[in-house]
Design an enzyme around this catalytic site. Structure first.
Site: not given
Length: 255
Positions: A16, A120
């Site tokens: 990520h 995110d």
């Protein structure tokens, strides 16, 4: 000239973080008046990403990393639902994230210099931080647009008041061109201990944002992208992918 600031809050885990950095690089290449702050939350399990962030910071001065103090996770939650544990773990950092933005990003400058906060897909609870600071929030969805459509389908399915069952008939999900059988649906959708409900909450938070940035491109998922773009309840979407680490660096284990 005062630079415009943008804050990213990626999930812990190198995959990520790499996607976030690759997007940040592309943004700063297009606008040299943009300064990006990446707030790094430590993984509850596994190694940290300090070596990677130091490497990036040394080569790109427009991207700054801020390490967020680590909250103590309640590992008992992980036994019943890893997805719910992860959501709760990230949510427990909300006050630390807000403090870091106020003390290290805004400093004494006007809040108008902060263009927005990009969270995110697992950090949807940080949308509340953006709301409290009075700045726009956006989602960086590191998976594809078809899967985003599945996440948006969950609150609709949740109106029935139950999780998925393996005996369910095929689901009609708008971003998939064919009915989806239950044996290919993510396992958390069957979890009655917070896994399913945690993603329902994510989907609800996504709808509060000003836009969703997706790590895909329209030609790859034309059906899904079109369905999302023409859904009046979905925030504007922006396809920016594929964002990949093409330098072939040795990957650290993910969370």
């Amino acid at each position: 000239m005062k630079k415009t600031k943008l804050v990213f809050v990626p999930s812990p885990g190198i995959s990520h973080l790499i996607s976030t950095v690759e997007l940040s690089k592309r943004l700063t290449e297009r606008d040299d008046q943009l300064s990006i702050f990446v707030l790094v939350i430590s993984s509850p399990v596994g190694p940290d990403s300090e070596s990677y962030t130091q490497e990036v910071a040394a080569s790109n001065t427009s991207i700054q990393f801020i390490n967020i103090p680590k909250a103590d996770p309640n590992l008992s939650e992980a036994l019943s639902s890893p997805e719910n544990f992860y959501a709760l773990y990230l949510e427990s950092h909300r006050s630390y994230v807000k403090t870091a933005i106020i003390d290290q990003v805004l400093v004494s400058e006007s809040i108008t210099s902060l263009a927005g906060i990009v969270v995110d897909l697992f950090c949807s609870s940080m949308v509340d931080v953006a709301n409290e600071l009075g700045v726009p929030s956006y989602v960086f969805f590191t998976s594809g647009s078809a899967y985003l459509g599945f996440v948006f389908y969950l609150p609709i399915h949740n109106k029935n008041g139950r999780e998925f069952e393996t005996s369910d008939p095929d689901s009609i999900i708008p971003t998939y061109s064919h009915p989806v059988p239950s044996n290919v649906i993510p396992s958390y959708a069957f979890n009655k201990h917070g896994g399913y409900s945690s993603f329902v909450k994510h989907a609800t938070k996504f709808k509060e944002t000003k836009g969703i940035i997706i790590n895909t491109f329209a030609e790859l998922e034309s059906h899904a992208v079109d369905r999302l773009k023409f859904d009046a309840e979905t925030p504007p979407i922006y396809t920016v992918g594929p964002l990949l680490d093409l330098e072939g660096r040795k990957q650290e284990p993910d969370h």
